[in-house]
Design a protein around this motif. Sequence first.
Motif, mmCIF file in Angstrom:
data_model
loop_
_atom_site.group_PDB
_atom_site.id
_atom_site.type_symbol
_atom_site.label_atom_id
_atom_site.label_comp_id
_atom_site.label_asym_id
_atom_site.label_seq_id
_atom_site.Cartn_x
_atom_site.Cartn_y
_atom_site.Cartn_z
ATOM 1 N N ILE A 187 0.216 -27.414 -10.007
ATOM 2 C CA ILE A 187 0.427 -27.212 -11.584
ATOM 3 C C ILE A 187 2.068 -27.148 -11.831
ATOM 4 C CG2 ILE A 187 0.318 -24.738 -11.630
ATOM 5 C CD1 ILE A 187 -0.996 -25.337 -14.657
ATOM 6 N N TYR A 188 2.415 -28.185 -12.698
ATOM 7 C CA TYR A 188 4.056 -27.956 -12.799
ATOM 8 C C TYR A 188 5.050 -28.409 -11.696
ATOM 9 C CZ TYR A 188 2.171 -25.324 -16.781
ATOM 10 O OH TYR A 188 1.410 -24.864 -17.726
ATOM 11 N N ASP A 189 4.396 -29.045 -10.932
ATOM 12 C CA ASP A 189 5.159 -29.576 -9.830
ATOM 13 C C ASP A 189 4.964 -31.014 -9.400
ATOM 14 O OD1 ASP A 189 7.056 -29.233 -7.663
ATOM 15 O OD2 ASP A 189 5.597 -28.274 -6.378
ATOM 16 N N VAL A 190 5.871 -31.506 -8.414
ATOM 17 C CA VAL A 190 5.725 -32.837 -7.766
ATOM 18 C C VAL A 190 4.577 -32.940 -6.791
ATOM 19 C CG1 VAL A 190 7.837 -33.853 -8.967
ATOM 20 C CG2 VAL A 190 7.571 -32.532 -6.625
ATOM 21 N N THR A 191 4.259 -33.985 -6.307
ATOM 22 C CA THR A 191 3.461 -34.312 -5.096
ATOM 23 C C THR A 191 4.292 -33.868 -3.844
ATOM 24 O OG1 THR A 191 2.003 -35.866 -6.383
ATOM 25 C CG2 THR A 191 1.804 -35.735 -4.015
ATOM 26 N N ARG A 192 3.921 -33.108 -3.121
ATOM 27 C CA ARG A 192 4.325 -32.662 -1.919
ATOM 28 C C ARG A 192 3.517 -32.837 -0.534
ATOM 29 N NH1 ARG A 192 9.257 -30.128 -3.149
ATOM 30 N NH2 ARG A 192 9.081 -29.562 -5.633
ATOM 31 N N LEU A 193 4.377 -32.903 0.719
ATOM 32 C CA LEU A 193 3.531 -32.831 1.667
ATOM 33 C C LEU A 193 3.184 -31.589 2.080
ATOM 34 C CD1 LEU A 193 2.962 -34.777 4.486
ATOM 35 C CD2 LEU A 193 5.358 -34.144 5.035
ATOM 36 N N PHE A 194 2.038 -31.116 2.861
ATOM 37 C CA PHE A 194 1.720 -29.665 3.218
ATOM 38 C C PHE A 194 1.100 -29.949 4.641
ATOM 39 C CE2 PHE A 194 -2.237 -30.769 1.660
ATOM 40 C CZ PHE A 194 -3.276 -29.935 2.542
ATOM 41 N N VAL A 195 1.047 -28.468 5.294
ATOM 42 C CA VAL A 195 0.437 -28.168 6.212
ATOM 43 C C VAL A 195 -0.330 -26.777 6.048
ATOM 44 C CG1 VAL A 195 1.708 -29.344 7.895
ATOM 45 C CG2 VAL A 195 2.316 -27.217 7.427
ATOM 46 N N PHE A 196 -1.301 -26.369 6.707
ATOM 47 C CA PHE A 196 -1.973 -25.139 6.396
ATOM 48 C C PHE A 196 -2.941 -24.771 7.750
ATOM 49 C CE2 PHE A 196 -4.861 -21.990 4.667
ATOM 50 C CZ PHE A 196 -4.104 -21.470 3.737
ATOM 51 N N TRP A 197 -3.030 -23.552 7.971
ATOM 52 C CA TRP A 197 -3.886 -23.179 8.987
ATOM 53 C C TRP A 197 -4.949 -21.908 8.569
ATOM 54 C CZ3 TRP A 197 -2.481 -18.696 12.434
ATOM 55 C CH2 TRP A 197 -1.567 -18.000 11.953
ATOM 56 N N TRP A 198 -5.846 -21.792 9.392
ATOM 57 C CA TRP A 198 -6.892 -20.838 9.163
ATOM 58 C C TRP A 198 -7.008 -19.990 10.946
ATOM 59 C CZ3 TRP A 198 -9.910 -20.036 4.777
ATOM 60 C CH2 TRP A 198 -9.757 -21.039 3.898
ATOM 61 N N LYS A 199 -7.318 -18.930 10.430
ATOM 62 C CA LYS A 199 -7.699 -17.897 11.723
ATOM 63 C C LYS A 199 -8.845 -16.946 11.640
ATOM 64 C CE LYS A 199 -5.733 -14.728 15.216
ATOM 65 N NZ LYS A 199 -4.460 -14.028 15.754
ATOM 66 N N ASN A 200 -9.788 -17.135 12.508
ATOM 67 C CA ASN A 200 -11.164 -16.194 12.236
ATOM 68 C C ASN A 200 -11.746 -16.294 10.913
ATOM 69 O OD1 ASN A 200 -10.720 -15.345 14.975
ATOM 70 N ND2 ASN A 200 -9.185 -13.805 14.240
ATOM 71 N N GLY A 201 -11.667 -17.461 10.169
ATOM 72 C CA GLY A 201 -12.161 -17.620 9.014
ATOM 73 C C GLY A 201 -11.187 -17.132 7.741
ATOM 74 N N GLU A 202 -10.157 -16.902 8.032
ATOM 75 C CA GLU A 202 -9.136 -16.322 6.937
ATOM 76 C C GLU A 202 -8.135 -17.355 6.697
ATOM 77 O OE1 GLU A 202 -9.709 -13.620 4.844
ATOM 78 O OE2 GLU A 202 -11.555 -13.202 6.136
ATOM 79 N N PRO A 203 -7.649 -17.648 5.354
ATOM 80 C CA PRO A 203 -6.801 -18.669 5.187
ATOM 81 C C PRO A 203 -5.421 -17.956 5.469
ATOM 82 C CG PRO A 203 -7.449 -17.450 3.128
ATOM 83 C CD PRO A 203 -8.383 -17.109 4.366
ATOM 84 N N LYS A 204 -4.502 -18.548 6.160
ATOM 85 C CA LYS A 204 -3.284 -17.990 6.680
ATOM 86 C C LYS A 204 -2.103 -18.368 5.511
ATOM 87 C CE LYS A 204 -4.286 -15.300 9.951
ATOM 88 N NZ LYS A 204 -3.989 -13.977 9.600
ATOM 89 N N CYS A 205 -1.465 -19.654 5.592
ATOM 90 C CA CYS A 205 -0.500 -19.782 4.685
ATOM 91 C C CYS A 205 0.051 -21.408 4.958
ATOM 92 C CB CYS A 205 0.925 -19.022 5.109
ATOM 93 S SG CYS A 205 1.776 -19.506 6.671
ATOM 94 N N TYR A 206 0.522 -21.920 3.603
ATOM 95 C CA TYR A 206 1.127 -23.030 3.549
ATOM 96 C C TYR A 206 2.372 -23.216 4.344
ATOM 97 C CZ TYR A 206 -1.997 -24.339 -0.353
ATOM 98 O OH TYR A 206 -3.219 -24.644 -0.800
ATOM 99 N N ASN A 207 2.564 -24.291 4.871
ATOM 100 C CA ASN A 207 4.093 -24.781 5.556
ATOM 101 C C ASN A 207 4.747 -23.497 6.485
ATOM 102 O OD1 ASN A 207 3.414 -26.804 4.134
ATOM 103 N ND2 ASN A 207 4.824 -25.988 2.336
ATOM 104 N N ARG A 208 5.888 -23.104 6.067
ATOM 105 C CA ARG A 208 6.635 -22.020 6.740
ATOM 106 C C ARG A 208 6.711 -20.569 6.127
ATOM 107 N NH1 ARG A 208 11.924 -24.217 9.424
ATOM 108 N NH2 ARG A 208 11.479 -22.687 11.122
ATOM 109 N N GLU A 209 5.581 -20.462 5.081
ATOM 110 C CA GLU A 209 5.513 -19.227 4.199
ATOM 111 C C GLU A 209 5.223 -18.188 5.006
ATOM 112 O OE1 GLU A 209 3.576 -20.416 0.742
ATOM 113 O OE2 GLU A 209 4.809 -22.065 0.441
ATOM 114 N N CYS A 210 4.626 -18.272 6.175
ATOM 115 C CA CYS A 210 4.318 -17.232 7.317
ATOM 116 C C CYS A 210 4.757 -17.646 8.475
ATOM 117 C CB CYS A 210 2.936 -16.509 7.151
ATOM 118 S SG CYS A 210 1.555 -17.700 7.571
ATOM 119 N N ALA A 211 4.640 -16.676 9.588
ATOM 120 C CA ALA A 211 4.963 -17.206 10.942
ATOM 121 C C ALA A 211 3.906 -17.967 11.368
ATOM 122 C CB ALA A 211 5.242 -15.754 11.853
ATOM 123 N N GLY A 212 4.053 -18.718 12.110
ATOM 124 C CA GLY A 212 3.178 -19.732 12.669
ATOM 125 C C GLY A 212 3.615 -21.189 12.969
ATOM 126 N N TYR A 213 3.817 -22.014 11.822
ATOM 127 C CA TYR A 213 4.172 -23.361 11.998
ATOM 128 C C TYR A 213 5.398 -23.355 12.473
ATOM 129 C CZ TYR A 213 5.781 -27.964 10.701
ATOM 130 O OH TYR A 213 6.346 -29.409 10.920
#
Length: 351
Positions: A187-213
């Motif tokens: 909402i209120y943004d342009v279309t963007r590329l994204f990546v995301f990951w899950w661990k043990n059934g829990e959502p982690k984060c988009y892109n580099r918003e937490c350690a991981g990618y």
Amino acid sequence: MKRHGIAAVGLMAMLAIVLGGCSLFTKTGWETREDSLVSRLNIEFSQEQEGGIEGIDFECVDRQKDALPPPPPLDIDKVVIIPKPLCPSGKVPQAKIRFDNHPKGRPLDLKDPNLKPLAVTCMYFERFGTACYDWASSEQWVTNYGGFARLTQHSPAIDTVDGRHSLAEIFVGDPINAVEVGWRKAIYDVTRLFVFWWKNGEPKCYNRECAGYVQVDASYYPGMPISTSGDSQSYAIRRVGINWWVYYKSIPMGYYPDSLWDNQFTSASYVAYYGEVASIDSTGNTTTDMGNGLWPSNTRAARIDDQRFWDGLAWRYANTNKIASSPERYGVQATSSRSMRYGGPGCTSNC
């Protein structure tokens, strides 16, 4: 009548002004139409930084010291265009825009392969509160080490009353772990590329918003604005060595290391290709578009084509089931065993 409102129109007008004001920018021979869009979005208000250019949407940060060298581009596309680097040597682009106020959903309960979504699904997230989801999915239960597809890219209208996002993606996972890549319009943004990951059934984060990618490429990066001309672009996830790499236009952008899952996510049992709408309306009565807002019976509707999975040795064509969680709002139509049209306008005259 849709409730997308004046705010969204204003945002598009502002974006048009920014794009229109970049007349001094000239494409190079390295850049595609989409690469030009990224540069045009970033060139306004840009500033020189140690020989590189940082724009309004990204910043150049140090490449992770232990980052692996990239594998070769995928060999599926006949022509792979090497984009112009956005950052100087030793640095990689990182998005300034954050996605974490719009949570990510899962297409179904992966603990039960026989369970299919029949209606809007609401999930509670400790960090985000409750979000509700609809999907139009193409899926297959098969042992795999990655997925590939060509997604048409769009700018769906987001309901300004209850909408959160609309996206299209590839999902590779097992019952509790997963990696995702695709495009997303919040909402209120342009279309963007994204990546995301899950661990043990829990959502982690988009892109580099937490350690991981781990970002490796100096040109394509999660969070970058992309073209919404409706053209198809290739997206992929592929396990290379002991890491899950994500690709855009056959270029390896970066990867998720096995250590994130304590070396317990070394293969996948499920691959899906789907459109998703998120809202805060538990009845599902959002008017957010999925895809480009057209029903899949329309030949101009959004598409996800050439669906494949990596079996560890070669790319195999997928043979998927097509499922719509709320057919009165969004639909899916097979155009072959491995391709589909999907989408819809949400809760309009049918609700």
